[in-house]
Design a protein around this motif. Structure first.
Motif, PDB file in Angstrom:
ATOM      1  N   SER A 156       0.810  -1.216   0.000  1.00 17.61           N
ATOM      2  CA  SER A 156       0.000   0.000   0.000  1.00 17.61           C
ATOM      3  C   SER A 156       0.843   1.264   0.000  1.00 17.61           C
ATOM      4  O   SER A 156       0.375   2.326  -0.416  1.00 17.61           O
ATOM      5  N   ALA A 159       1.537   1.859  -3.588  1.00 17.74           N
ATOM      6  CA  ALA A 159       0.263   2.056  -4.285  1.00 17.74           C
ATOM      7  C   ALA A 159      -0.337   3.431  -4.015  1.00 17.74           C
ATOM      8  O   ALA A 159      -1.192   3.894  -4.780  1.00 17.74           O
ATOM      9  N   THR A 162      -0.377   5.771  -6.774  1.00 19.20           N
ATOM     10  CA  THR A 162      -1.130   5.265  -7.919  1.00 19.20           C
ATOM     11  C   THR A 162      -2.619   5.456  -7.705  1.00 19.20           C
ATOM     12  O   THR A 162      -3.431   4.975  -8.491  1.00 19.20           O
ATOM     13  N   TYR A 164      -4.334   4.650  -4.785  1.00 22.51           N
ATOM     14  CA  TYR A 164      -4.944   3.754  -3.808  1.00 22.51           C
ATOM     15  C   TYR A 164      -5.408   4.546  -2.589  1.00 22.51           C
ATOM     16  O   TYR A 164      -4.706   5.430  -2.103  1.00 22.51           O
ATOM     17  N   ASP A 165      -6.629   4.234  -2.108  1.00 25.61           N
ATOM     18  CA  ASP A 165      -7.229   4.940  -0.984  1.00 25.61           C
ATOM     19  C   ASP A 165      -6.886   4.209   0.312  1.00 25.61           C
ATOM     20  O   ASP A 165      -7.431   3.137   0.599  1.00 25.61           O
ATOM     21  N   ASP A 169      -8.786   1.320   2.245  1.00 29.60           N
ATOM     22  CA  ASP A 169      -8.011   0.155   1.823  1.00 29.60           C
ATOM     23  C   ASP A 169      -8.602  -0.449   0.549  1.00 29.60           C
ATOM     24  O   ASP A 169      -8.876  -1.655   0.470  1.00 29.60           O
ATOM     25  N   TRP A 171      -8.924   0.312  -4.082  1.00 28.22           N
ATOM     26  CA  TRP A 171      -8.750   1.150  -5.262  1.00 28.22           C
ATOM     27  C   TRP A 171     -10.045   1.924  -5.507  1.00 28.22           C
ATOM     28  O   TRP A 171     -11.128   1.357  -5.386  1.00 28.22           O
ATOM     29  N   HIS A 173     -12.197   2.495  -7.784  1.00 23.44           N
ATOM     30  CA  HIS A 173     -12.462   2.012  -9.145  1.00 23.44           C
ATOM     31  C   HIS A 173     -13.456   2.896  -9.897  1.00 23.44           C
ATOM     32  O   HIS A 173     -13.391   2.987 -11.127  1.00 23.44           O
ATOM     33  N   PHE A 186      -4.636  -2.855 -12.382  1.00 27.20           N
ATOM     34  CA  PHE A 186      -4.085  -2.569 -11.058  1.00 27.20           C
ATOM     35  C   PHE A 186      -3.853  -3.849 -10.263  1.00 27.20           C
ATOM     36  O   PHE A 186      -4.662  -4.770 -10.297  1.00 27.20           O
ATOM     37  N   GLU A 188      -3.365  -6.335  -6.856  1.00 21.86           N
ATOM     38  CA  GLU A 188      -3.887  -6.478  -5.501  1.00 21.86           C
ATOM     39  C   GLU A 188      -2.951  -5.741  -4.549  1.00 21.86           C
ATOM     40  O   GLU A 188      -1.746  -5.610  -4.823  1.00 21.86           O
ATOM     41  N   VAL A 189      -3.482  -5.259  -3.440  1.00 17.75           N
ATOM     42  CA  VAL A 189      -2.692  -4.469  -2.502  1.00 17.75           C
ATOM     43  C   VAL A 189      -2.736  -5.102  -1.111  1.00 17.75           C
ATOM     44  O   VAL A 189      -3.800  -5.534  -0.651  1.00 17.75           O
TER      45      VAL A 189
END
Length: 481
Positions: A156, A159, A162, A164-165, A169, A171, A173, A186, A188-189
């Motif tokens: 994360s 990410a 990029t 990522y929130d 937790d 994306w 989308h 994207f 997985e995180v």
């Protein structure tokens, strides 16, 4: 083991649970710069990792690596195919070509800067009609995929830039779809410190790292340096001076910043790591004096305090912290009397920017009542460390080892279960070298050039007036304290 993918080199270290260094290695990196363009070859990253890791393992018994983690430059991204092969060069953390893409992303509700990974990925996608299966890949993801033999989740920390929130937790989308970005692009995180996989037989053959070694999700280089500093208590801050300048701190809650200049990483075991990355740093010295002897010029610099010139030593065009100004350019006001005077102006200019960064953090209400630590390549200069301490007017701690690779070794130990909390691992593995205290007379000497820097940045329209006013208020308060 910790592996750090830096701007100019890859570094690998092997450290035991008490912090003793058992092996280290480094390998240089090249790259291509042209104005706002800055690229590196992903295959060169891999070859440099192999060289650095091989040197780190040269004098240790086989099968001694219990876990490893990898950090990279924040915002560095490339596109790969479904098998993890690079389709593009790596666009480095300070590549500034995605200005239009960043503006479009902000229109869709995503607070990103032009040098962040998301707009750069959008820029890469526009350059070619990619086939199915194209993937967005962060710099460490590429190396990890080579080690384990397949695609893994990303962490994360990388990410974040990029899009990522970290609050949810997930994306975003809906916003990404509005930009025409497919969810399959994207990865997985997972949270830093989680196990991503194990080194496979091919990874062992390429690097010497034993097959079966757990690979732990890492963090960005700034966060890695923060871990290496041991600054993990609320209110503590670490200033990483390398090619550019990065400040990272620890807070109980995110520090809110509407401008997006300051952003918040999530700590591996809870809490928040707010920070920002400036464009000033030691890279400006290398650009101005490519063949210089730094020790010789450091010895001459005290005769120029303050310098007859005033520098804002950006490494490249654009500034990201303590203000956002994509069009900002480095400047030098006045004519240096000599090379030593010019050198001094650059060193002092970084110190003034660092002070403004701390003033900006105070403007946002971020706590600063913990220790301040210096790490990064710039901290190898004893003169520069003391100069920065005096410009800031506050006590500074210098760790025994100050490199992001050590931070990744600490994170690997935590992720492999060697300590119940990251701070516990850091307390065992990170040692303090010495403490610097400011000289009040020298601090007073640099107030005027600092305020002149603030005035000039405001005059050029880069530094918001409320921030400039706050910096002046703090400077005057320091003078009278």
């Amino acid at each position: 083991m910790g592996i750090d993918l830096g701007t100019q080199s890859v570094r690998a270290v092997l450290v035991d649970d008490a912090g003793a260094m058992h092996g280290s290695g480094a390998a240089p990196l090249g790259g291509s710069r042209d104005g706002v363009r800055h690229e590196q070859s992903p295959d060169e990253w891999w070859q440099a990792v192999r060289t650095a890791v091989g040197a780190a393992l040269r004098d240790v018994p086989p099968r001694t690596v219990r876990a490893l983690a990898v950090c990279g430059t924040s915002g560095t991204v490339l596109l790969t195919d479904g098998a993890g092969r690079p389709l593009t060069p790596g666009l480095m953390y300070d590549d500034g070509r995605a200005t239009a893409e960043a503006a479009l992303a902000r229109e869709r509700g995503l607070r990103v800067q032009p040098t962040w990974a998301l707009p750069k990925a959008m820029w890469l996608l526009r350059q070619h009609s990619w086939g199915p299966g194209v993937r967005l890949t962060h710099q460490p993801d590429f190396i990890v995929s080579r080690l384990v033999g397949g695609r893994t989740p990303t962490d994360s920390s990388h990410a974040l830039k990029t899009g990522y929130d970290l609050m949810t937790d997930a994306w975003p989308h809906e916003e990404l779809a509005a930009l025409g970005l497919d969810p399959g692009l994207f990865p997985e995180v997972v949270r830093p410190g989680r196990k991503l996989g194990e080194v496979d037989a091919e990874g062992e053959a390429a690097t010497g790292i034993p097959a079966g070694t757990p690979v732990i999700a890492g963090m960005t280089d700034g966060c890695a340096a923060q871990i290496a500093s041991g600054s993990l208590s609320v209110g503590s801050w670490n200033s990483v001076l390398g090619t550019t300048l990065v400040l990272k701190g620890v807070t109980a809650a995110p520090v809110h910043d509407d401008t997006g200049v300051l952003y918040n990483h999530r700590a591996p075991d809870g809490g928040w790591l707010p920070g920002g990355a400036s464009g000033v740093g030691a890279g400006a010295l290398a650009r101005a004096f490519p063949d210089a002897d730094p020790a010789r010029l450091d010895a001459l610099a005290p005769a120029h305090e303050p310098s007859t010139a005033l520098a804002y030593p950006l490494v490249a065009r654009g500034e990201r912290f303590p203000f956002l100004a994509p069009d900002a350019a480095p400047f030098l006001l006045g004519e240096p009397a000599s090379d030593a005077d010019h050198w001094a102006a650059l060193l002092q200019g970084v110190g003034h920017t660092e002070r403004l960064c701390l003033d900006y953090l105070d403007h946002l209400g971020a706590p600063q009542d913990g220790p301040l630590t210096f790490t990064g390549g710039g901290s190898r200069s004893a003169y520069w460390n003391q100069l920065r301490t005096d410009i800031l007017g506050r006590t500074v701690h210098i760790p025994r080892h100050s490199e992001p690779a050590l931070g990744m070794a600490v994170l690997a130990a935590y992720g492999a279960g060697a300590a119940p909390a990251l701070a516990d691992a850091a307390r065992r593995m990170v040692g303090l070298s010495h403490v610097l205290r400011p000289d009040p007379a020298r601090t007073a000497r640099f107030v005027e050039p600092y305020l002149t820097t603030v005035d000039e940045l405001e005059r050029r329209g880069w530094l918001p007036s409320p921030v400039a006013a706050h910096a002046r208020t703090r400077a005057h308060a320091l003078e009278t304290s």
